[in-house]
Design an enzyme around this catalytic site. Sequence first.
Site, PDB file in Angstrom:
ATOM      1  N   HIS A  74       0.832  -1.211   0.000  1.00  0.00           N
ATOM      2  CA  HIS A  74       0.000   0.000   0.000  1.00  0.00           C
ATOM      3  C   HIS A  74       0.861   1.253   0.000  1.00  0.00           C
ATOM      4  O   HIS A  74       1.866   1.323   0.715  1.00  0.00           O
ATOM      5  CB  HIS A  74      -1.008   0.003   1.157  1.00  0.00           C
ATOM      6  CG  HIS A  74      -0.452   0.059   2.542  1.00  0.00           C
ATOM      7  ND1 HIS A  74      -0.278   1.238   3.224  1.00  0.00           N
ATOM      8  CD2 HIS A  74      -0.051  -0.924   3.399  1.00  0.00           C
ATOM      9  CE1 HIS A  74       0.194   0.987   4.445  1.00  0.00           C
ATOM     10  NE2 HIS A  74       0.357  -0.316   4.571  1.00  0.00           N
ATOM     11  N   ASP A  76      -0.490   4.302   0.551  1.00  0.00           N
ATOM     12  CA  ASP A  76      -1.035   5.326   1.448  1.00  0.00           C
ATOM     13  C   ASP A  76      -0.352   5.227   2.810  1.00  0.00           C
ATOM     14  O   ASP A  76       0.232   4.197   3.151  1.00  0.00           O
ATOM     15  CB  ASP A  76      -2.560   5.195   1.597  1.00  0.00           C
ATOM     16  CG  ASP A  76      -3.001   3.910   2.269  1.00  0.00           C
ATOM     17  OD1 ASP A  76      -2.409   2.846   1.984  1.00  0.00           O
ATOM     18  OD2 ASP A  76      -3.938   3.942   3.076  1.00  0.00           O
ATOM     19  N   ASP A 107       6.198   1.666   6.871  1.00  0.00           N
ATOM     20  CA  ASP A 107       4.792   1.285   6.654  1.00  0.00           C
ATOM     21  C   ASP A 107       4.168   2.192   5.613  1.00  0.00           C
ATOM     22  O   ASP A 107       3.601   3.215   5.946  1.00  0.00           O
ATOM     23  CB  ASP A 107       4.057   1.351   7.994  1.00  0.00           C
ATOM     24  CG  ASP A 107       2.604   0.904   7.930  1.00  0.00           C
ATOM     25  OD1 ASP A 107       2.192   0.340   6.919  1.00  0.00           O
ATOM     26  OD2 ASP A 107       1.883   1.132   8.928  1.00  0.00           O
ATOM     27  N   GLU A 141      -5.215   1.165   2.316  1.00  0.00           N
ATOM     28  CA  GLU A 141      -5.045   0.151   3.358  1.00  0.00           C
ATOM     29  C   GLU A 141      -5.261   0.744   4.742  1.00  0.00           C
ATOM     30  O   GLU A 141      -5.883   0.120   5.604  1.00  0.00           O
ATOM     31  CB  GLU A 141      -3.651  -0.485   3.267  1.00  0.00           C
ATOM     32  CG  GLU A 141      -3.498  -1.761   4.088  1.00  0.00           C
ATOM     33  CD  GLU A 141      -3.100  -1.553   5.541  1.00  0.00           C
ATOM     34  OE1 GLU A 141      -3.241  -2.489   6.324  1.00  0.00           O
ATOM     35  OE2 GLU A 141      -2.668  -0.430   5.913  1.00  0.00           O
ATOM     36  N   GLU A 142      -4.771   1.951   4.951  1.00  0.00           N
ATOM     37  CA  GLU A 142      -4.844   2.548   6.285  1.00  0.00           C
ATOM     38  C   GLU A 142      -6.261   3.018   6.633  1.00  0.00           C
ATOM     39  O   GLU A 142      -6.493   3.495   7.743  1.00  0.00           O
ATOM     40  CB  GLU A 142      -3.851   3.708   6.416  1.00  0.00           C
ATOM     41  CG  GLU A 142      -2.387   3.318   6.231  1.00  0.00           C
ATOM     42  CD  GLU A 142      -1.803   2.480   7.366  1.00  0.00           C
ATOM     43  OE1 GLU A 142      -2.546   2.119   8.291  1.00  0.00           O
ATOM     44  OE2 GLU A 142      -0.598   2.190   7.303  1.00  0.00           O
ATOM     45  N   HIS A 201     -23.125  26.404  31.655  1.00  0.00           N
ATOM     46  CA  HIS A 201     -22.340  26.826  32.822  1.00  0.00           C
ATOM     47  C   HIS A 201     -22.391  25.682  33.841  1.00  0.00           C
ATOM     48  O   HIS A 201     -23.478  25.252  34.239  1.00  0.00           O
ATOM     49  CB  HIS A 201     -22.962  28.104  33.399  1.00  0.00           C
ATOM     50  CG  HIS A 201     -22.136  28.745  34.464  1.00  0.00           C
ATOM     51  ND1 HIS A 201     -21.860  28.137  35.666  1.00  0.00           N
ATOM     52  CD2 HIS A 201     -21.520  29.960  34.512  1.00  0.00           C
ATOM     53  CE1 HIS A 201     -21.116  28.929  36.418  1.00  0.00           C
ATOM     54  NE2 HIS A 201     -20.894  30.057  35.719  1.00  0.00           N
ATOM     55  N   THR A 304     -15.269  26.548  33.220  1.00  0.00           N
ATOM     56  CA  THR A 304     -16.325  25.846  33.951  1.00  0.00           C
ATOM     57  C   THR A 304     -17.508  25.591  33.028  1.00  0.00           C
ATOM     58  O   THR A 304     -18.483  26.330  33.009  1.00  0.00           O
ATOM     59  CB  THR A 304     -16.758  26.660  35.180  1.00  0.00           C
ATOM     60  OG1 THR A 304     -16.986  28.004  34.756  1.00  0.00           O
ATOM     61  CG2 THR A 304     -15.690  26.635  36.251  1.00  0.00           C
ATOM     62  N   ARG A 317      -9.409  -5.347  18.270  1.00  0.00           N
ATOM     63  CA  ARG A 317      -8.549  -6.272  17.511  1.00  0.00           C
ATOM     64  C   ARG A 317      -9.072  -7.684  17.729  1.00  0.00           C
ATOM     65  O   ARG A 317      -9.329  -8.101  18.868  1.00  0.00           O
ATOM     66  CB  ARG A 317      -7.103  -6.171  17.986  1.00  0.00           C
ATOM     67  CG  ARG A 317      -6.466  -4.832  17.717  1.00  0.00           C
ATOM     68  CD  ARG A 317      -6.121  -4.616  16.242  1.00  0.00           C
ATOM     69  NE  ARG A 317      -5.737  -3.226  16.036  1.00  0.00           N
ATOM     70  CZ  ARG A 317      -5.147  -2.760  14.939  1.00  0.00           C
ATOM     71  NH1 ARG A 317      -4.892  -3.557  13.916  1.00  0.00           N
ATOM     72  NH2 ARG A 317      -4.837  -1.499  14.837  1.00  0.00           N
ATOM     73  N   SER A 388      -3.138  -5.420  11.703  1.00  0.00           N
ATOM     74  CA  SER A 388      -4.131  -5.943  10.760  1.00  0.00           C
ATOM     75  C   SER A 388      -3.802  -5.509   9.339  1.00  0.00           C
ATOM     76  O   SER A 388      -3.323  -4.403   9.125  1.00  0.00           O
ATOM     77  CB  SER A 388      -5.523  -5.416  11.118  1.00  0.00           C
ATOM     78  OG  SER A 388      -5.818  -5.669  12.475  1.00  0.00           O
ATOM     79  N   HIS A 416       3.068   4.677  12.399  1.00  0.00           N
ATOM     80  CA  HIS A 416       1.874   5.400  12.872  1.00  0.00           C
ATOM     81  C   HIS A 416       2.234   6.473  13.915  1.00  0.00           C
ATOM     82  O   HIS A 416       1.332   7.153  14.403  1.00  0.00           O
ATOM     83  CB  HIS A 416       0.796   4.473  13.450  1.00  0.00           C
ATOM     84  CG  HIS A 416       0.207   3.528  12.443  1.00  0.00           C
ATOM     85  ND1 HIS A 416      -1.073   3.021  12.555  1.00  0.00           N
ATOM     86  CD2 HIS A 416       0.702   3.009  11.302  1.00  0.00           C
ATOM     87  CE1 HIS A 416      -1.314   2.220  11.532  1.00  0.00           C
ATOM     88  NE2 HIS A 416      -0.249   2.194  10.758  1.00  0.00           N
TER      89      HIS A 416
HETATM   90  N1  BES Z   1       1.511  -2.599   8.134  1.00  0.00           N
HETATM   91  C1  BES Z   1       0.484  -2.372   9.066  1.00  0.00           C
HETATM   92  C2  BES Z   1       0.102  -3.593   9.867  1.00  0.00           C
HETATM   93  C3  BES Z   1       1.210  -4.239  10.611  1.00  0.00           C
HETATM   94  C4  BES Z   1       2.319  -3.543  11.052  1.00  0.00           C
HETATM   95  C5  BES Z   1       1.114  -5.567  10.876  1.00  0.00           C
HETATM   96  C6  BES Z   1       3.332  -4.188  11.748  1.00  0.00           C
HETATM   97  C7  BES Z   1       2.098  -6.188  11.589  1.00  0.00           C
HETATM   98  C8  BES Z   1       3.222  -5.509  12.027  1.00  0.00           C
HETATM   99  C9  BES Z   1      -0.732  -1.838   8.348  1.00  0.00           C
HETATM  100  O1  BES Z   1      -0.419  -0.857   7.408  1.00  0.00           O
HETATM  101  C10 BES Z   1      -1.650  -1.198   9.336  1.00  0.00           C
HETATM  102  O2  BES Z   1      -1.221  -0.379  10.098  1.00  0.00           O
HETATM  103  N2  BES Z   1      -2.881  -1.562   9.300  1.00  0.00           N
HETATM  104  C11 BES Z   1      -3.877  -0.931  10.070  1.00  0.00           C
HETATM  105  C12 BES Z   1      -5.167  -1.362   9.456  1.00  0.00           C
HETATM  106  C13 BES Z   1      -6.376  -0.629   9.876  1.00  0.00           C
HETATM  107  C14 BES Z   1      -6.229   0.861   9.806  1.00  0.00           C
HETATM  108  C15 BES Z   1      -7.555  -1.089   9.075  1.00  0.00           C
HETATM  109  C16 BES Z   1      -3.804  -1.341  11.520  1.00  0.00           C
HETATM  110  O3  BES Z   1      -3.406  -2.471  11.844  1.00  0.00           O
HETATM  111  O4  BES Z   1      -4.118  -0.498  12.366  1.00  0.00           O
HETATM  112 MN    MN Z   2      -0.051   1.009   8.844  1.00  0.00          MN
END
Ligand code: BES
Ligand code: MN
Length: 443
Positions: A74, A76, A107, A141-142, A201, A304, A317, A388, A416
């Site tokens: 991916h 993105d 990534d 993908e993200e 308030h 406040t 997850r 994921s 991330h």
């Molecule tokens: N590459 C990652 C997933 C990953 C990183 C798996 C390191 C194992 C080890 C992927 O790009 C990712 O971050 N996926 C997201 C998917 C979600 C946003 C649908 C995730 O896992 O948060």
């Molecule tokens: Mn990722």
Amino acid sequence: MTSELQDLFAFLSFPSVSTDSKHKADLLGCAAWLVEKLSRIGLDTDLHETPGHPIVIARNAHVPGKKTVLIYGHYDVQPPDPLNLWDSPPFTPVIRDGKIWARGATDNKGQMLAHILGIEKTLREKAELPVNIILMFEGEEEIGSPCLAPFLMANRNDLKCDIIAISDTGMVAPNTGTLGYGLRGIACAEIKISGPARDLHSGLFGGAVANPATAAAQLVASLHHPDGTVAIKGFYDEVRPLEKWEHDMWAQVPGVTDQDFLDVTGSPSLFGEPGYTSAERTWARPTVEVNGIGGGYQGEGSKTVLPAEAFVKFSLRLVPDQDPGVILQKLTKHLEAHCPAGVRLEIMPGHSGKPYVSDPHSHFGKAAQRALGRTFPGEPMLIREGGSIPIVQAFREILGVDSLLLGLALADAQIHSPNENFPIANFEAGIRLNQALLEELAH
Ligand code: BES
Ligand code: MN
């Protein structure tokens, strides 16, 4: 700088943040750069428009009788925020301490480009590849790959292949061959809790009406027992137990001891479901995570105010055999049952993806292990992943094909997070790994 690093720098300089609509043109620009690169190395390349960001497909001239390998990646990336925590700007790659620093370095742009450059190198050295290849690169993908599954359905025949290879997962320790054979699934949701018609308030009205921020905190607190297990009724019903051979094998994996988790996270102590190691908790057990929570005054000093609304963003997850739809229903039921009096609750389900597990000792799994053995010292490590890649289980369901996860992402790559990085050594090893992999998958 080598031409490989020049390519990576060019690729990393596109701010291809898929979740943010103001970057739509940057995703298109990044996809166009890929089309140009893939065409230049002699692959037959197309850019496919989708309702979202484009999909890039490239292939060599297919020879009947040769194995067909689909390589997925991916282009993105996640948002670079918070920007002030970066030591150098996220889309201006730099080299420091033998690593490339930029959003997407690991990534997935660095790992993905290693595939492409491995193919380029083999084509330059041998004029042809040992296998038929289909390269498939998406820009969503993200954000859960919303357009990719429909694309797979519509192009099933063109995408027929024997095996899928992906470098978008973890490497347990530097210079350690790592084959992933499982991924956690994911189910996202957001809730909005509203109360009074406007911010009030807190002195004049506090005590007379419910506070949405308090209700949000109560709901969040209801999701876990004090020992860290999830309190949603039936949450664990479909969870496939961890196998003994996995427990024994993972105890030997370097880089993932509880002390390693403590070191890499910087947390004061570890916390999670009793009876499991940190690796087991993240690779083979499901969780409920709060990704964001807000409501009320966020500025300096005090105000406040009794906020009119509050929100919480969740991701769950999942592991085999949990189903995201079923789990979201259980979450909804739980939230409705635990919502305190005096507020309105709105639940908005988000994107989701199913968990995945395969046999690392299959025919192609063994080939991947040989390729890793040729590229890195020692025996490859066999692991599942906490992260994921939602499309992987869809590959199996729609194309009927398993995926090999050849990870190059180190635990301190800060994917991330601010200061994402990718060691030059991993980039170069990834190129060699791709060359060895295509050779091993050929028979
Ligand atoms: N590459 C990652 C997933 C990953 C990183 C798996 C390191 C194992 C080890 C992927 O790009 C990712 O971050 N996926 C997201 C998917 C979600 C946003 C649908 C995730 O896992 O948060
Ligand atoms: Mn990722």
